[in-house]
Design a protein around this motif. Structure first.
Motif, short mmCIF file in Angstrom:
data_model
loop_
_atom_site.label_atom_id
_atom_site.label_comp_id
_atom_site.label_asym_id
_atom_site.label_seq_id
_atom_site.Cartn_x
_atom_site.Cartn_y
_atom_site.Cartn_z
N SER A 80 18.30 54.75 -73.17
CA SER A 80 17.96 55.66 -74.30
C SER A 80 18.63 56.74 -73.80
N THR A 81 18.91 56.29 -72.23
CA THR A 81 19.92 57.60 -70.46
C THR A 81 20.77 57.64 -70.94
N SER A 82 21.35 57.62 -69.68
CA SER A 82 22.30 57.31 -69.24
C SER A 82 22.50 55.96 -67.94
N ASP A 83 21.39 56.27 -67.33
CA ASP A 83 20.92 55.22 -66.72
C ASP A 83 19.96 54.32 -66.54
N ALA A 84 19.74 53.55 -65.51
CA ALA A 84 18.01 53.07 -65.40
C ALA A 84 18.80 51.98 -64.42
N ASP A 85 17.43 51.30 -63.68
CA ASP A 85 17.42 50.21 -62.71
C ASP A 85 17.26 49.35 -63.34
N PHE A 86 17.61 47.95 -62.64
CA PHE A 86 17.67 46.78 -63.71
C PHE A 86 16.71 45.89 -61.95
N VAL A 87 15.31 46.12 -61.83
CA VAL A 87 14.97 44.60 -61.07
C VAL A 87 14.47 43.11 -62.12
N LEU A 88 14.57 42.35 -61.13
CA LEU A 88 14.70 41.21 -61.30
C LEU A 88 13.83 40.15 -60.68
N LEU A 111 5.55 35.81 -56.42
CA LEU A 111 7.30 36.21 -55.92
C LEU A 111 7.95 34.63 -55.28
N VAL A 112 9.06 34.38 -55.62
CA VAL A 112 10.05 34.30 -54.92
C VAL A 112 11.01 34.51 -54.76
N ARG A 113 11.69 35.02 -55.52
CA ARG A 113 12.65 35.66 -54.92
C ARG A 113 13.00 37.03 -56.15
N GLY A 114 12.91 38.05 -55.65
CA GLY A 114 13.51 39.68 -56.71
C GLY A 114 14.29 40.31 -56.03
N ASP A 115 14.95 41.24 -56.70
CA ASP A 115 16.08 41.83 -56.57
C ASP A 115 16.43 43.25 -57.22
N VAL A 116 17.09 44.03 -57.08
CA VAL A 116 17.06 45.71 -57.59
C VAL A 116 18.88 46.09 -58.02
N VAL A 117 19.24 46.00 -59.30
CA VAL A 117 20.58 46.50 -58.91
C VAL A 117 20.61 48.07 -60.02
N ASP A 152 5.29 48.10 -69.05
CA ASP A 152 6.76 48.88 -68.60
C ASP A 152 7.66 47.34 -67.50
N VAL A 153 6.41 46.26 -67.82
CA VAL A 153 6.76 45.49 -66.98
C VAL A 153 7.36 44.10 -68.11
N LEU A 154 8.63 43.66 -68.71
CA LEU A 154 8.71 42.51 -69.23
C LEU A 154 8.28 40.90 -68.95
N THR A 155 7.89 40.00 -69.03
CA THR A 155 8.11 38.68 -68.66
C THR A 155 7.57 37.62 -69.50
N PHE A 156 8.73 36.56 -69.18
CA PHE A 156 8.96 35.52 -69.78
C PHE A 156 8.32 34.13 -68.68
N VAL A 157 8.03 33.14 -69.16
CA VAL A 157 7.65 32.45 -68.78
C VAL A 157 7.78 30.75 -68.88
N THR A 158 8.10 29.52 -68.84
CA THR A 158 8.31 28.53 -69.54
C THR A 158 6.62 26.99 -69.02
N GLU A 159 6.81 26.69 -70.06
CA GLU A 159 5.97 26.15 -70.40
C GLU A 159 5.44 25.45 -68.95
N VAL A 200 9.82 34.55 -64.72
CA VAL A 200 10.67 35.37 -64.75
C VAL A 200 10.45 36.90 -65.21
N GLN A 201 10.77 37.92 -64.90
CA GLN A 201 10.00 39.54 -65.29
C GLN A 201 11.23 40.32 -64.63
N VAL A 202 11.71 41.11 -65.67
CA VAL A 202 12.29 42.66 -65.39
C VAL A 202 11.27 44.07 -65.86
N GLN A 203 11.63 44.35 -64.49
CA GLN A 203 11.47 45.81 -64.94
C GLN A 203 12.62 47.25 -64.49
#
Length: 301
Positions: A119-127, A145-151, A91-98, A192-195
């Motif tokens: 698939s539902t009507s709401d969710a949080d997003f952590v970047l 971790l350099v910066r993390g935030d949530v909406v 449940d954690v998506l990971t993207f990375v540069t070379e 970058v991770q998205v969860q």
């Protein structure tokens, strides 16, 4: 921070140096867009593939922890914690540069734009923006971790206009993190991770568009989140990359991605200027115009 002789001084992690700017966000900084792409890549080129997405299931019964070992207090070390404890979580998506060809300094906000469907009507997003150390040497392989935030997704159009997601319909979730000043050193990688949870740093979301103060335990349901990274549905981060050189023209962006060579050259962080020997602090924790000395390890300005 206000200093005598220049409006802003910022401490940059990564190279661990103080730098001065005429303003914040630095006027000499250029925007750099990092696109999330298929195969867990980060690229500076906009995706051209017609259909591309990655999905995960966010389950409130098994939220993503914000630190490896939780206790009764919130340790400040979580802000630079190694994120490898999350390896293996689906449940954690990971993207990375070379690996970076040279130092890349970012100074200013991180502006995210995520194209998602639920698939539902709401969710949080952590970047999370992460500095990945080389596989050899000190702190080998560390994912700092350099910066993390949530909406909260329902507030994607503003806090005064909460809106439900229509299951299956793609929506854009924009948000801006608190500012950063960090240098990713040559040989490091940008990750970058998205969860959709960060427990217990942030409360769990029932993942339904319901009254959060009156919902029951049975209202907390799993949500299938799809993150798009295709030509007509782009997910990206916009960061700000100052350029520092003795000439008048900024170099091109220097992030490399699989199959791409560095796009131009940069003189790196060694062109940052240093603050003067004394500065006036205007922060709420200090008395007005309180003057304090620069630590002795700083070179003379």
């Amino acid at each position: 921070v206000c200093i005598s002789g220049a409006p802003v001084a910022a401490f940059s992690s990564g190279d661990n140096r103080w730098h001065t700017f005429g303003r914040w966000t630095p006027s000499e900084a250029r925007k750099l867009t990092l696109y999330l792409a298929d195969g867990g890549r980060i690229t500076t080129e906009k995706p051209t593939v017609k259909n591309s997405s990655t999905s995960y299931t966010s389950d409130p019964a098994d939220p993503v922890p914000y630190i490896a070992t939780s206790g009764t207090r919130r340790p400040k070390e979580y802000m630079i914690a190694d994120q490898r404890f999350l390896e293996g979580r689906k449940d954690v998506l990971t993207f990375v540069t070379e690996p970076l060809a040279e130092d890349v300094t970012l100074a200013g906000p991180v502006e995210a734009s995520l194209k998602v469907a639920l698939s539902t009507s709401d969710a949080d997003f952590v970047l999370k923006l992460i500095d990945v150390y080389p596989d050899e040497g000190e702190k080998a392989g560390m994912q700092m971790l350099v910066r993390g935030d949530v909406v909260r997704g329902r507030y994607r159009d503003g806090f005064t206009r909460p809106k439900a997601f229509v299951p299956g319909n793609p929506e854009t979730v924009p948000f801006r993190t608190t500012d950063i000043a960090h240098t990713f050193r040559a040989g490091h990688r940008i990750m970058v991770q998205v969860q959709s949870s960060w427990f217990p740093l942030t409360e769990r979301n029932p993942q339904q568009f319901i009254d959060l103060w009156r919902c029951a335990a049975s209202d907390f349901v799993p949500c299938r989140v799809t993150l798009f990274h295709q030509r007509d549905r782009v997910s990206s981060l916009t960061v700000y990359k100052p350029w520092f050189s003795w000439n008048s023209a900024p170099p091109s962006a220097s992030v490399t991605s699989p199959g791409n060579s560095p796009r131009g050259t940069s003189r790196g962080s060694n062109r940052w200027s240093l603050p003067p020997k004394r500065m006036s602090c205007c922060c709420p924790n200090c008395s007005p115009r309180a003057s304090r000395s620069i630590p002795p390890e700083w070179p003379a300005g």
